[in-house]
Design a protein around this motif. Structure first.
Motif, PDB file in Angstrom:
ATOM      1  N   TYR A   1       0.847  -1.205   0.000  1.00 39.81           N
ATOM      2  CA  TYR A   1       0.000   0.000   0.000  1.00 39.81           C
ATOM      3  C   TYR A   1       0.879   1.250   0.000  1.00 39.81           C
ATOM      4  CZ  TYR A   1      -4.432  -2.365   0.747  1.00 39.81           C
ATOM      5  OH  TYR A   1      -5.544  -3.122   0.571  1.00 39.81           O
ATOM      6  N   PRO A   2       0.453   2.286  -0.688  1.00 42.37           N
ATOM      7  CA  PRO A   2       1.218   3.534  -0.621  1.00 42.37           C
ATOM      8  C   PRO A   2       1.195   4.116   0.801  1.00 42.37           C
ATOM      9  CG  PRO A   2      -0.768   3.804  -1.990  1.00 42.37           C
ATOM     10  CD  PRO A   2      -0.728   2.372  -1.536  1.00 42.37           C
ATOM     11  N   GLN A   3       2.248   4.831   1.120  1.00 41.78           N
ATOM     12  CA  GLN A   3       2.424   5.330   2.489  1.00 41.78           C
ATOM     13  C   GLN A   3       1.235   6.169   2.960  1.00 41.78           C
ATOM     14  OE1 GLN A   3       4.873   4.215   4.490  1.00 41.78           O
ATOM     15  NE2 GLN A   3       3.719   5.257   6.095  1.00 41.78           N
ATOM     16  N   GLU A   4       0.657   6.968   2.046  1.00 39.92           N
ATOM     17  CA  GLU A   4      -0.430   7.844   2.514  1.00 39.92           C
ATOM     18  C   GLU A   4      -1.644   7.034   2.984  1.00 39.92           C
ATOM     19  OE1 GLU A   4       0.994   7.994  -0.522  1.00 39.92           O
ATOM     20  OE2 GLU A   4      -0.472   8.411  -2.104  1.00 39.92           O
ATOM     21  N   LEU A   5      -1.853   5.857   2.368  1.00 38.14           N
ATOM     22  CA  LEU A   5      -2.962   5.014   2.818  1.00 38.14           C
ATOM     23  C   LEU A   5      -2.632   4.338   4.153  1.00 38.14           C
ATOM     24  CD1 LEU A   5      -4.279   3.332  -0.461  1.00 38.14           C
ATOM     25  CD2 LEU A   5      -5.418   5.032   0.965  1.00 38.14           C
ATOM     26  N   LEU A   6      -1.354   3.992   4.341  1.00 35.46           N
ATOM     27  CA  LEU A   6      -0.953   3.402   5.629  1.00 35.46           C
ATOM     28  C   LEU A   6      -1.056   4.447   6.743  1.00 35.46           C
ATOM     29  CD1 LEU A   6       2.138   1.278   4.547  1.00 35.46           C
ATOM     30  CD2 LEU A   6      -0.137   0.449   5.133  1.00 35.46           C
ATOM     31  N   ASP A   7      -0.645   5.674   6.418  1.00 37.92           N
ATOM     32  CA  ASP A   7      -0.763   6.757   7.400  1.00 37.92           C
ATOM     33  C   ASP A   7      -2.221   6.951   7.802  1.00 37.92           C
ATOM     34  OD1 ASP A   7       1.933   7.109   7.222  1.00 37.92           O
ATOM     35  OD2 ASP A   7       1.837   8.869   5.904  1.00 37.92           O
ATOM     36  N   TYR A   8      -3.093   6.713   6.858  1.00 36.10           N
ATOM     37  CA  TYR A   8      -4.527   6.858   7.097  1.00 36.10           C
ATOM     38  C   TYR A   8      -5.070   5.680   7.913  1.00 36.10           C
ATOM     39  CZ  TYR A   8      -9.456   7.571   5.825  1.00 36.10           C
ATOM     40  OH  TYR A   8     -10.805   7.763   5.853  1.00 36.10           O
TER      41      TYR A   8
END
Ligand SMILES: [Zn+2]
Ligand SMILES: [Zn+2]
Length: 244
Positions: free
Chosen positions: A144-151
């Motif tokens: 998963y891209p980092q922004e989705l993991l951050d979310y």
């Protein structure tokens, strides 16, 4: 992030399966070879046949131009000098793409007997037909891209948003040790075109069973994922072995 995957779902066959069908184990299509059963290029041991996939059965599988069959063979010899010493950290495996006449006869040469003593030789793959099934496939956390993991996407996603750790093509690679897709020499990231699994519990008729009918044990319930560069094709193929 959803992709379509085709699970092959190998099921042990009570009867021999003809050489001109996609399958695991048994007698392979030998027309991709000149005149002899293939041997390990490192130790000379006769290879064990693992799997063959025909374009006629799986037209959306990756076949380089001019080929209509994909086969995998494996060195069964635990004393092979390359045993667990290749980049893939497994038994050496050998891939073949070829073009065969679908109406022709099979070549008649036979597999030479195993040379390694039984305890030092992996078993033959159990002959299996496929009961393929199309499924939705989702990436492992690391894809998963980092922004989705951050979310917090991996905390929201329930069981149904999973990647399948079985024998399949299409979809997302199973991640066990956290490897990512390898880079090609040309700089592009390679993509997975096939995955060979140890356990195949996803057959709805076989719930509760763990190991695949094919009997192939890839380390500790491991998988082998096969990658290629979309630009560089055949010569860029490599496999990555992962297990617990
Ligand atoms: Zn070998
Ligand atoms: Zn490339």
């Amino acid at each position: 992030m959803k992709k379509n995957a085709t699970l092959l779902v190998p099921i042990a066959s009570d009867n021999p399966i003809p050489f001109n069908q996609s399958k695991m184990g048994g007698i392979p299509n030998l027309n991709i070879f000149e005149s002899e059963w293939p041997v390990c290029e490192y130790c000379g041991h006769p290879l064990h046949f693992v799997i063959q996939i025909y374009k006629k059965d799986f037209p959306d599988f990756y076949f380089p131009d001019g080929s209509n069959i994909f086969s995998i063979f494996r060195c069964p010899n635990f004393d092979c000098p390359k045993w667990y010493k290749t980049d893939a950290f497994d038994h050496p495996i050998f891939l073949y793409f070829g073009e065969v006449d679908m109406n022709g006869e099979n070549k008649t040469f036979e597999k030479p007997p195993d040379r390694a003593v039984k305890e030092r030789c992996e078993n033959e793959v159990v002959e299996c037909y496929f009961k393929p099934r199309k499924v939705d496939d989702y990436p492992d956390r690391i894809d998963y891209p980092q922004e989705l993991l951050d979310y917090g996407v991996d905390e929201i996603l329930s069981e149904e948003f999973k990647h399948h750790q079985y024998t399949k093509y299409g979809g997302w690679p199973a991640r066990i040790q956290g490897d990512k897709n390898p880079d090609c020499k040309c700089g592009k990231v390679k993509s997975m075109f096939f995955q060979l699994g140890t356990d195949e519990p996803d057959d709805p008729d076989k719930k509760g069973e763990f190991f695949g009918d094919h009997g192939l044990e890839l380390g500790d319930v491991g998988v082998i994922t096969f990658y290629k560069c979309d630009d560089c094709g055949l010569k860029s193929i490599e496999s990555i072995f992962e297990c617990y």
